[in-house]
Design a protein around this motif. Sequence first.
Motif, PDB file in Angstrom:
ATOM      1  N   MET A   1       0.848  -1.198   0.000  1.00  0.00           N
ATOM      2  CA  MET A   1       0.000   0.000   0.000  1.00  0.00           C
ATOM      3  C   MET A   1       0.884   1.248   0.000  1.00  0.00           C
ATOM      4  SD  MET A   1      -3.012   1.065   2.654  1.00  0.00           S
ATOM      5  CE  MET A   1      -1.866   1.306   3.994  1.00  0.00           C
ATOM      6  N   ALA A   2       0.558   2.220  -0.864  1.00  0.00           N
ATOM      7  CA  ALA A   2       1.356   3.440  -0.980  1.00  0.00           C
ATOM      8  C   ALA A   2       1.317   4.223   0.319  1.00  0.00           C
ATOM      9  CB  ALA A   2       0.823   4.290  -2.138  1.00  0.00           C
ATOM     10  N   ARG A   3       2.487   4.755   0.690  1.00  0.00           N
ATOM     11  CA  ARG A   3       2.577   5.536   1.928  1.00  0.00           C
ATOM     12  C   ARG A   3       2.058   6.941   1.685  1.00  0.00           C
ATOM     13  NH1 ARG A   3       8.777   4.557   3.336  1.00  0.00           N
ATOM     14  NH2 ARG A   3       8.298   5.748   5.219  1.00  0.00           N
ATOM     15  N   ARG A   4       1.259   7.420   2.588  1.00  0.00           N
ATOM     16  CA  ARG A   4       0.682   8.761   2.432  1.00  0.00           C
ATOM     17  C   ARG A   4       1.678   9.829   2.861  1.00  0.00           C
ATOM     18  NH1 ARG A   4      -4.716  10.121   4.969  1.00  0.00           N
ATOM     19  NH2 ARG A   4      -3.923   9.059   6.844  1.00  0.00           N
ATOM     20  N   ASP A   5       1.457  11.037   2.355  1.00  0.00           N
ATOM     21  CA  ASP A   5       2.279  12.172   2.742  1.00  0.00           C
ATOM     22  C   ASP A   5       2.124  12.417   4.234  1.00  0.00           C
ATOM     23  OD1 ASP A   5       3.810  14.736   1.892  1.00  0.00           O
ATOM     24  OD2 ASP A   5       2.114  15.478   3.073  1.00  0.00           O
ATOM     25  N   TYR A   6       3.258  12.640   4.938  1.00  0.00           N
ATOM     26  CA  TYR A   6       3.216  12.799   6.380  1.00  0.00           C
ATOM     27  C   TYR A   6       2.386  14.007   6.804  1.00  0.00           C
ATOM     28  CZ  TYR A   6       6.878   9.247   6.864  1.00  0.00           C
ATOM     29  OH  TYR A   6       7.587   8.078   6.852  1.00  0.00           O
ATOM     30  N   TYR A   7       2.439  15.072   6.057  1.00  0.00           N
ATOM     31  CA  TYR A   7       1.638  16.250   6.399  1.00  0.00           C
ATOM     32  C   TYR A   7       0.149  15.937   6.241  1.00  0.00           C
ATOM     33  CZ  TYR A   7       6.012  18.896   6.261  1.00  0.00           C
ATOM     34  OH  TYR A   7       7.279  19.361   6.495  1.00  0.00           O
ATOM     35  N   GLU A   8      -0.165  15.152   5.220  1.00  0.00           N
ATOM     36  CA  GLU A   8      -1.562  14.746   5.012  1.00  0.00           C
ATOM     37  C   GLU A   8      -2.031  13.843   6.145  1.00  0.00           C
ATOM     38  OE1 GLU A   8      -4.196  12.014   1.923  1.00  0.00           O
ATOM     39  OE2 GLU A   8      -2.175  12.673   1.363  1.00  0.00           O
ATOM     40  N   GLU A  45      -3.531   0.627  12.563  1.00  0.00           N
ATOM     41  CA  GLU A  45      -2.736   1.090  11.426  1.00  0.00           C
ATOM     42  C   GLU A  45      -2.691   2.613  11.369  1.00  0.00           C
ATOM     43  OE1 GLU A  45      -0.838  -0.717   9.482  1.00  0.00           O
ATOM     44  OE2 GLU A  45      -1.423  -2.490  10.652  1.00  0.00           O
ATOM     45  N   ARG A  46      -3.818   3.260  11.652  1.00  0.00           N
ATOM     46  CA  ARG A  46      -3.838   4.724  11.639  1.00  0.00           C
ATOM     47  C   ARG A  46      -2.937   5.286  12.736  1.00  0.00           C
ATOM     48  NH1 ARG A  46      -8.265   6.955   8.949  1.00  0.00           N
ATOM     49  NH2 ARG A  46      -7.274   8.965   9.397  1.00  0.00           N
ATOM     50  N   GLU A  52       4.569   7.395  12.906  1.00  0.00           N
ATOM     51  CA  GLU A  52       5.676   7.500  11.961  1.00  0.00           C
ATOM     52  C   GLU A  52       5.810   8.919  11.424  1.00  0.00           C
ATOM     53  OE1 GLU A  52       6.687   5.859   7.478  1.00  0.00           O
ATOM     54  OE2 GLU A  52       5.551   4.573   8.851  1.00  0.00           O
ATOM     55  N   ALA A  53       4.665   9.539  11.120  1.00  0.00           N
ATOM     56  CA  ALA A  53       4.701  10.909  10.607  1.00  0.00           C
ATOM     57  C   ALA A  53       5.230  11.871  11.666  1.00  0.00           C
ATOM     58  CB  ALA A  53       3.308  11.324  10.156  1.00  0.00           C
ATOM     59  N   PHE A  54       4.815  11.665  12.912  1.00  0.00           N
ATOM     60  CA  PHE A  54       5.261  12.562  13.971  1.00  0.00           C
ATOM     61  C   PHE A  54       6.752  12.391  14.268  1.00  0.00           C
ATOM     62  CE2 PHE A  54       5.808  13.523  18.550  1.00  0.00           C
ATOM     63  CZ  PHE A  54       5.513  14.886  18.484  1.00  0.00           C
ATOM     64  N   TYR A  69      13.628  15.223  -0.071  1.00  0.00           N
ATOM     65  CA  TYR A  69      13.669  13.979  -0.839  1.00  0.00           C
ATOM     66  C   TYR A  69      12.431  13.096  -0.666  1.00  0.00           C
ATOM     67  CZ  TYR A  69      18.608  15.301  -1.064  1.00  0.00           C
ATOM     68  OH  TYR A  69      19.771  15.975  -1.257  1.00  0.00           O
ATOM     69  N   GLY A  70      11.513  13.496   0.178  1.00  0.00           N
ATOM     70  CA  GLY A  70      10.344  12.670   0.407  1.00  0.00           C
ATOM     71  C   GLY A  70      10.659  11.461   1.267  1.00  0.00           C
ATOM     72  N   HIS A  71       9.909  10.366   1.107  1.00  0.00           N
ATOM     73  CA  HIS A  71      10.101   9.168   1.925  1.00  0.00           C
ATOM     74  C   HIS A  71      11.485   8.560   1.723  1.00  0.00           C
ATOM     75  CE1 HIS A  71       6.042   8.961   3.494  1.00  0.00           C
ATOM     76  NE2 HIS A  71       5.552   9.148   2.267  1.00  0.00           N
TER      77      HIS A  71
END
Length: 377
Positions: A1-8, A45-46, A52-54, A69-71
Amino acid sequence: MARRDYYEVLGVERSAGEAEIKKAYRRLAMKYHPDRNPDDREAEERFKEAKEAFEVLSNPDKRAAYDRYGHAGVDAAAGMGGGGFNAGDAFGDIFGDVFSEIFGGGRRGRSNVYRGADLRYELELDLEQAVAGGSFEIDVPTLASCERCDGSGAKPGTSPVNCPTCGGVGQVRMQQGFFSVQQTCPHCRGTGRVIESPCPACHGQGRVRKRRRLAVKVPPGVDTGDRIRLSGEGEAGQNGGPPGDLYVDIRVRPHPIFQRDGGDLSCRVPISFATAALGGTVVVPTLDGEVSLKVPPGTQSGKVFRLRGKGVKPVRGHATGDLYCSVEVETPVHLNAEQKELLRKFEDSLQSSGKQHGPRASSWADGVRRFFEKISP
């Protein structure tokens, strides 16, 4: 599953500051933490995604690498040795900082998470309402979570900080001669955190007083003393704690006609002297409407008639009760001269007949005679 943008994931803009990122993570952590959502894989999962984003966005070096550079930039930095970023140590610091504030755990001393208080409300119902049941609206004064600061007690845009007195430990050490005594920090009261800029809406309390309008579903057949529990409708918790419950106590108002005893009802039915002597029919009210009650000739005052199935079906599933009607013979009042004369003639007729027309009179007279015989010398 594609990783979402951390800010999103955190729901913040790319220009968001440290306090805003921390507040967003705290909100998601409170919502999706596994302890609050047992056996919910989606919530788990959420929660991991928000963590991870934090971890990345709360660290200046990691955030800069991610923005550039993103992920891929974050994953590369995580794999570096030497003085690179250690995800385990970083998360330990983050978890201790954020979750001690939310759940009161970790390294911040004793827990400062409190469940909201339970509330009690007395709901008064008429007998007809209690028997039929239904939905009733009530107004409940309570303490609700402050919407302006999301219950943190801190001014929007700020967060609680480490207590300067205890350094965030929640305990202070007092030296008394050769003895060292550890006690709760008087500044932060053991929470390890203080609010430097209180929320103007709740004055740093995290909760505000409100009146809530709720609909209470009352099952048919309730009675005085029954209690209905509304889970989570009590006072809001503190520092992310769960809300209390609301207990609705039922009280049935006295009825002008009926008295209730469990599933049975009782009432008094006045009848005239003529109806009691000659017999007849009287109309009796019930909760289902009027019914006719046959009164046999010679009915005495206090005689109880049972109407099956005309009572109440209790809330706990027993059979419907009965209605007990106690007749009361009324003595005529406001008689005119003619009516009085007729009664005198009627009384003379009874006495001259040589028969006992009062079934209770003879037994009462016998009892009186025996009583005086016992006390006579």
